[in-house]
Design a protein around this motif. Structure first.
Motif, PDB file in Angstrom:
ATOM      1  N   THR A  87       0.825  -1.206   0.000  1.00  0.00           N
ATOM      2  CA  THR A  87       0.000   0.000   0.000  1.00  0.00           C
ATOM      3  C   THR A  87       0.859   1.255   0.000  1.00  0.00           C
ATOM      4  OG1 THR A  87      -0.168  -0.070   2.424  1.00  0.00           O
ATOM      5  CG2 THR A  87      -1.906  -1.165   1.166  1.00  0.00           C
ATOM      6  N   ARG A  88       2.131   1.108  -0.348  1.00  0.00           N
ATOM      7  CA  ARG A  88       3.045   2.225  -0.533  1.00  0.00           C
ATOM      8  C   ARG A  88       3.836   1.978  -1.817  1.00  0.00           C
ATOM      9  NH1 ARG A  88       7.517   2.141   4.147  1.00  0.00           N
ATOM     10  NH2 ARG A  88       8.536   3.631   2.734  1.00  0.00           N
ATOM     11  N   PRO A  89       4.296   3.010  -2.490  1.00  0.00           N
ATOM     12  CA  PRO A  89       4.982   2.812  -3.779  1.00  0.00           C
ATOM     13  C   PRO A  89       6.429   2.386  -3.613  1.00  0.00           C
ATOM     14  CG  PRO A  89       4.884   5.150  -3.253  1.00  0.00           C
ATOM     15  CD  PRO A  89       4.107   4.441  -2.170  1.00  0.00           C
ATOM     16  N   SER A  90       6.879   1.640  -4.593  1.00  0.00           N
ATOM     17  CA  SER A  90       8.271   1.189  -4.657  1.00  0.00           C
ATOM     18  C   SER A  90       8.905   1.717  -5.936  1.00  0.00           C
ATOM     19  CB  SER A  90       8.324  -0.339  -4.655  1.00  0.00           C
ATOM     20  OG  SER A  90       7.739  -0.836  -5.858  1.00  0.00           O
ATOM     21  N   ALA A  91      10.189   1.469  -6.084  1.00  0.00           N
ATOM     22  CA  ALA A  91      10.872   1.836  -7.325  1.00  0.00           C
ATOM     23  C   ALA A  91      10.200   1.174  -8.523  1.00  0.00           C
ATOM     24  CB  ALA A  91      12.345   1.445  -7.248  1.00  0.00           C
ATOM     25  N   ALA A  92       9.653  -0.025  -8.330  1.00  0.00           N
ATOM     26  CA  ALA A  92       8.974  -0.720  -9.425  1.00  0.00           C
ATOM     27  C   ALA A  92       7.753   0.054  -9.897  1.00  0.00           C
ATOM     28  CB  ALA A  92       8.571  -2.123  -8.970  1.00  0.00           C
ATOM     29  N   ASP A  93       6.996   0.630  -8.967  1.00  0.00           N
ATOM     30  CA  ASP A  93       5.830   1.428  -9.344  1.00  0.00           C
ATOM     31  C   ASP A  93       6.243   2.624 -10.196  1.00  0.00           C
ATOM     32  OD1 ASP A  93       3.361   0.349  -7.771  1.00  0.00           O
ATOM     33  OD2 ASP A  93       4.978   0.391  -6.303  1.00  0.00           O
ATOM     34  N   PHE A  94       7.310   3.296  -9.791  1.00  0.00           N
ATOM     35  CA  PHE A  94       7.730   4.485 -10.531  1.00  0.00           C
ATOM     36  C   PHE A  94       8.298   4.107 -11.900  1.00  0.00           C
ATOM     37  CE2 PHE A  94       7.833   6.021  -6.090  1.00  0.00           C
ATOM     38  CZ  PHE A  94       6.891   7.029  -6.229  1.00  0.00           C
ATOM     39  N   ALA A  95       8.904   2.935 -12.010  1.00  0.00           N
ATOM     40  CA  ALA A  95       9.390   2.472 -13.313  1.00  0.00           C
ATOM     41  C   ALA A  95       8.223   2.196 -14.255  1.00  0.00           C
ATOM     42  CB  ALA A  95      10.251   1.233 -13.143  1.00  0.00           C
ATOM     43  N   ILE A  96       7.201   1.517 -13.744  1.00  0.00           N
ATOM     44  CA  ILE A  96       6.004   1.259 -14.550  1.00  0.00           C
ATOM     45  C   ILE A  96       5.334   2.570 -14.921  1.00  0.00           C
ATOM     46  CG2 ILE A  96       3.689   0.272 -14.497  1.00  0.00           C
ATOM     47  CD1 ILE A  96       4.863  -1.941 -12.655  1.00  0.00           C
ATOM     48  N   TYR A  97       5.179   3.441 -13.933  1.00  0.00           N
ATOM     49  CA  TYR A  97       4.571   4.748 -14.175  1.00  0.00           C
ATOM     50  C   TYR A  97       5.283   5.494 -15.292  1.00  0.00           C
ATOM     51  CZ  TYR A  97       4.034   9.784 -13.540  1.00  0.00           C
ATOM     52  OH  TYR A  97       3.849  11.117 -13.770  1.00  0.00           O
ATOM     53  N   GLY A  98       6.622   5.506 -15.268  1.00  0.00           N
ATOM     54  CA  GLY A  98       7.377   6.246 -16.266  1.00  0.00           C
ATOM     55  C   GLY A  98       7.051   5.801 -17.680  1.00  0.00           C
ATOM     56  N   GLN A  99       7.049   4.486 -17.907  1.00  0.00           N
ATOM     57  CA  GLN A  99       6.727   3.992 -19.248  1.00  0.00           C
ATOM     58  C   GLN A  99       5.278   4.297 -19.622  1.00  0.00           C
ATOM     59  OE1 GLN A  99       9.126   2.854 -21.204  1.00  0.00           O
ATOM     60  NE2 GLN A  99      10.636   2.931 -19.534  1.00  0.00           N
ATOM     61  N   LEU A 100       4.369   4.180 -18.656  1.00  0.00           N
ATOM     62  CA  LEU A 100       2.953   4.379 -18.960  1.00  0.00           C
ATOM     63  C   LEU A 100       2.571   5.846 -19.120  1.00  0.00           C
ATOM     64  CD1 LEU A 100       1.037   1.664 -16.885  1.00  0.00           C
ATOM     65  CD2 LEU A 100       2.087   1.527 -19.145  1.00  0.00           C
ATOM     66  N   THR A 101       3.415   6.774 -18.651  1.00  0.00           N
ATOM     67  CA  THR A 101       3.118   8.187 -18.950  1.00  0.00           C
ATOM     68  C   THR A 101       3.115   8.427 -20.447  1.00  0.00           C
ATOM     69  OG1 THR A 101       5.465   8.835 -18.806  1.00  0.00           O
ATOM     70  CG2 THR A 101       4.121   9.073 -16.798  1.00  0.00           C
ATOM     71  N   GLN A 102       3.839   7.604 -21.178  1.00  0.00           N
ATOM     72  CA  GLN A 102       3.854   7.697 -22.636  1.00  0.00           C
ATOM     73  C   GLN A 102       2.837   6.727 -23.244  1.00  0.00           C
ATOM     74  OE1 GLN A 102       6.054  10.247 -23.494  1.00  0.00           O
ATOM     75  NE2 GLN A 102       6.253  10.244 -21.264  1.00  0.00           N
ATOM     76  N   LEU A 103       2.915   5.469 -22.865  1.00  0.00           N
ATOM     77  CA  LEU A 103       2.067   4.441 -23.461  1.00  0.00           C
ATOM     78  C   LEU A 103       0.579   4.661 -23.202  1.00  0.00           C
ATOM     79  CD1 LEU A 103       4.274   1.362 -22.574  1.00  0.00           C
ATOM     80  CD2 LEU A 103       3.403   1.832 -24.873  1.00  0.00           C
ATOM     81  N   ALA A 104       0.237   5.038 -21.999  1.00  0.00           N
ATOM     82  CA  ALA A 104      -1.169   5.119 -21.621  1.00  0.00           C
ATOM     83  C   ALA A 104      -1.766   6.506 -21.776  1.00  0.00           C
ATOM     84  CB  ALA A 104      -1.337   4.660 -20.172  1.00  0.00           C
ATOM     85  N   ILE A 105      -0.927   7.501 -22.081  1.00  0.00           N
ATOM     86  CA  ILE A 105      -1.418   8.875 -22.149  1.00  0.00           C
ATOM     87  C   ILE A 105      -1.079   9.542 -23.483  1.00  0.00           C
ATOM     88  CG2 ILE A 105      -1.288  11.171 -21.098  1.00  0.00           C
ATOM     89  CD1 ILE A 105      -0.631   9.795 -18.430  1.00  0.00           C
ATOM     90  N   ILE A 106       0.167   9.425 -23.933  1.00  0.00           N
ATOM     91  CA  ILE A 106       0.642  10.187 -25.089  1.00  0.00           C
ATOM     92  C   ILE A 106       0.390   9.474 -26.413  1.00  0.00           C
ATOM     93  CG2 ILE A 106       2.646  11.257 -26.176  1.00  0.00           C
ATOM     94  CD1 ILE A 106       1.695  12.611 -23.585  1.00  0.00           C
ATOM     95  N   GLU A 107       0.753   8.206 -26.518  1.00  0.00           N
ATOM     96  CA  GLU A 107       0.656   7.502 -27.790  1.00  0.00           C
ATOM     97  C   GLU A 107      -0.793   7.070 -28.037  1.00  0.00           C
ATOM     98  OE1 GLU A 107       3.472   8.162 -28.660  1.00  0.00           O
ATOM     99  OE2 GLU A 107       4.704   7.982 -26.877  1.00  0.00           O
TER     100      GLU A 107
END
Length: 346
Positions: A198-218
């Protein structure tokens, strides 16, 4: 050693860089003051040194005689853990931490294939990405110049798609893997909010980084994301700024519970990323410039990527450093997902 930061931590980055977005969200969560210089290494900020490898983001860590230019988000995260106390993104439990390392690596090195593929493989995405990359760098560029720059950038990036393994042979594998990844992430988020608790890890931020493009921009992959999981799409808007979240140590999910919670995501990693890592490592060891293998029942071909061979080496090194009991517990979590193959013969 924990240090007192006298001034904001400077970094060079771009809004279209998933690793820049990964690190900005992490800095906000960890409440580390920072100063982002938007741009690229073509127009670097004055007064800072060049990094050995010109990647984004580039962090400028202060030292006695100036600054040290550093790239590669994963070791930077570990360095920040030593420099700044509290609000850690790395679990204390060795098994949970390893799982986080594996998922972070998958996001950084496999999901980024989907990011580059969707950005440059379909006409609607190409039409969108070229101008965005220009105006992210500078919103005041005149339209005529921006048009020429957009065409040049698009051609250069499309011509380089083969480097990440995006081609007519691999397209279906990449796109279907992305759909399954969104479904798996939806399952995890629905249960506990973040990948490891229930708290974020480095893995969450790594996924988030890729999805800022995949899920929002492209456009193409954003539509896929919306179709498969509005939960994941909404999650991204929250992870962008978690500075108000007050984590507790107990908020990391116990290792015994992660086996079932992470099963869909680990199975996807074992299905596509593990066979890629192993084939790439074999090619690297043999000194081959490119390799062919099979991933998810389809042919896969791409140039050999030495850095990703190092990623496999680092994962194996971390596995080897675990105690006997922790390795046994980790083996139990990974069993049957395909990820257990990471530690066998290349």
């Amino acid at each position: 050693m924990v240090t007192t930061q006298a001034q904001p931590l400077a970094l060079l980055g771009a809004a279209g860089s998933p690793y820049t977005r990964k690190m900005l969200a992490l800095l906000r969560y960890r409440r580390i003051p920072y100063a982002i210089h938007w741009g690229s290494h073509r127009t670097p900020p004055a007064g800072f040194p060049e990094p050995k490898v010109k990647l984004l983001p580039t962090f400028y860590f202060p030292k006695d005689d100036g600054y040290e230019a550093v790239t590669d988000s994963t070791p930077i995260i570990r360095r920040l853990e030593g420099d700044h106390a509290g609000r850690s993104v790395l679990p204390g439990d060795p098994v949970t931490r390893f799982l986080g390392d594996l998922i972070e690596d998958y996001a950084d090195e496999w999901l980024t294939k989907a990011m580059f593929h969707f950005r440059w493989a379909h006409p609607a995405d190409i039409e969108n990405a070229g101008p965005m990359l220009v105006f992210w760098n500078s919103p005041v560029i005149p339209d005529e110049i921006a048009g020429r720059a957009s065409a040049e950038i698009s051609k250069r990036q499309i011509d380089r798609l083969y480097v990440v393994g995006s081609n007519a042979t691999t397209a279906a594998t990449i796109e279907q893997s992305y759909e399954r990844a969104i479904d798996a992430l939806d399952t995890v988020i629905a249960q506990q909010g973040y990948v490891l608790g229930t708290r974020p890890s480095a893995a969450d931020f790594a996924i988030y980084g890729q999805l800022t493009q995949l899920a929002i921009i492209e456009p193409t992959s954003a539509a896929i994301t919306q179709k498969h999981s509005r939960r994941v799409r909404a999650w991204l808007d929250r992870v962008e700024d978690l500075s108000g979240l007050e984590p507790e140590t107990a908020a990391w999910t116990h290792r015994d519970q992660l086996k079932s919670m992470l099963r869909p995501l680990l199975s996807e990693i074992g299905r596509v990323y593990v066979p890629f890592l192993l084939a790439n490592a074999r090619a690297t060891m043999a000194g081959l410039p490119q390799f062919e293998t099979e991933i998810d029942g389809r042919p896969w071909a791409q140039p050999t990527f030495p850095y990703q061979a190092k990623c496999l080496g680092w994962l194996r090194e971390s596995y080897g450093e675990l105690s006997h009991d922790d390795r046994t517990a980790l083996d139990d979590v990974l069993a049957g997902t395909g990820c257990e193959r990471l530690f066998g013969e290349v």
